[in-house]
Design an enzyme around this catalytic site. Structure first.
Site, short mmCIF file in Angstrom:
data_model
loop_
_atom_site.label_atom_id
_atom_site.label_comp_id
_atom_site.label_asym_id
_atom_site.label_seq_id
_atom_site.Cartn_x
_atom_site.Cartn_y
_atom_site.Cartn_z
N CYS A 22 -10.87 -2.79 -4.53
CA CYS A 22 -9.92 -3.82 -4.95
C CYS A 22 -10.63 -5.11 -5.35
O CYS A 22 -10.15 -5.84 -6.22
CB CYS A 22 -8.88 -4.07 -3.86
SG CYS A 22 -7.69 -2.72 -3.74
N GLU A 55 -3.16 -4.37 -3.10
CA GLU A 55 -3.70 -5.17 -4.20
C GLU A 55 -3.67 -4.37 -5.51
O GLU A 55 -3.39 -4.92 -6.58
CB GLU A 55 -5.16 -5.56 -3.91
CG GLU A 55 -5.33 -6.51 -2.72
CD GLU A 55 -5.51 -5.78 -1.39
OE1 GLU A 55 -4.96 -4.67 -1.21
OE2 GLU A 55 -6.20 -6.33 -0.52
N CYS A 91 -4.22 0.83 -2.31
CA CYS A 91 -4.01 -0.44 -1.61
C CYS A 91 -2.91 -1.29 -2.26
O CYS A 91 -2.60 -1.15 -3.44
CB CYS A 91 -5.29 -1.26 -1.64
SG CYS A 91 -6.63 -0.57 -0.65
N ALA A 133 -0.27 12.19 1.76
CA ALA A 133 -0.78 13.09 2.79
C ALA A 133 -2.22 13.52 2.52
O ALA A 133 -2.98 13.79 3.46
CB ALA A 133 0.13 14.31 2.91
N ASN A 178 0.85 -1.20 0.00
CA ASN A 178 0.00 0.00 0.00
C ASN A 178 0.88 1.24 0.00
O ASN A 178 2.00 1.24 0.51
CB ASN A 178 -1.00 0.00 1.16
CG ASN A 178 -0.38 -0.22 2.53
OD1 ASN A 178 0.64 -0.88 2.67
ND2 ASN A 178 -1.00 0.35 3.56
N GLU A 200 0.45 5.27 0.84
CA GLU A 200 -0.38 6.36 1.36
C GLU A 200 0.25 7.70 1.00
O GLU A 200 1.47 7.81 0.85
CB GLU A 200 -0.53 6.22 2.88
CG GLU A 200 -1.25 4.92 3.25
CD GLU A 200 -1.44 4.72 4.74
OE1 GLU A 200 -0.89 5.52 5.54
OE2 GLU A 200 -2.14 3.77 5.10
N CYS A 235 -10.48 -4.44 0.00
CA CYS A 235 -11.56 -3.45 0.10
C CYS A 235 -12.49 -3.58 -1.12
O CYS A 235 -12.19 -4.30 -2.08
CB CYS A 235 -10.98 -2.04 0.18
SG CYS A 235 -10.43 -1.39 -1.41
#
Ligand code: THU
Length: 135
Positions: A93, A59, A57, A50, A46, A48, A90
């Protein structure tokens, strides 16, 4: 079913990718690996950012690598996270996996210590949305 040695390699790739997770905001590190029709393994973590909704993700990273390598078909998936709760893909995904996998494609989920449960893509996303491909 895929051979045990192949599943072990897929799991190891997901664990290794998880080590590279960029998750400074959630601290929730996830690794995923997909086995392609050719037998290649594509793994991702994953990522991320800001601006939270812009992250994605593990996946999704793995699927992007599969497609970028010129492949379109997923035979098996492994997702590795942490904690007591199972980390299943999720909703978004699930739709992405359904794009490149069959309803009976296995999705193995667990933690760094091993696989804990196996679902199929069809179990995770029944009655999935589909469109006809255009010529
Ligand atoms: N995450 C994944 O990478 N895969 C999943 O299956 C569930 C959630 C990530 C997204 C976000 O970076 C973090 O986990 C917390 O939601």
């Amino acid at each position: 079913m895929i051979p045990d040695a192949t599943l072990a390699a897929l799991f190891a790739a997901a664990v290794a990718a998880r080590e590279n997770a960029h998750a400074p905001y959630s601290r929730f590190h996830v690794g995923a690996a997909v086995l392609s029709e050719s037998g290649a393994i594509h793994a991702g973590c994953n990522v991320e950012v800001a601006s939270f909704p812009e992250g994605w993700c593990a996946e999704t990273t793995a699927i992007g690598k599969l497609v970028s390598a010129g492949e379109k078909s997923i035979r098996a998936v492994v997702v590795v996270a942490e904690g007591d709760r199972l980390t299943t893909p999720c909703g978004g995904c699930r739709q992405r996996l359904a794009e490149f996998a069959a309803p009976d494609t296995p999705v193995h989920v667990g933690g760094p210590d091993g696989i804990r449960r196996v679902f199929t893509v069809g179990e995770l996303l029944p009655a999935s949305f589909e469109l006809e491909e255009q010529p």
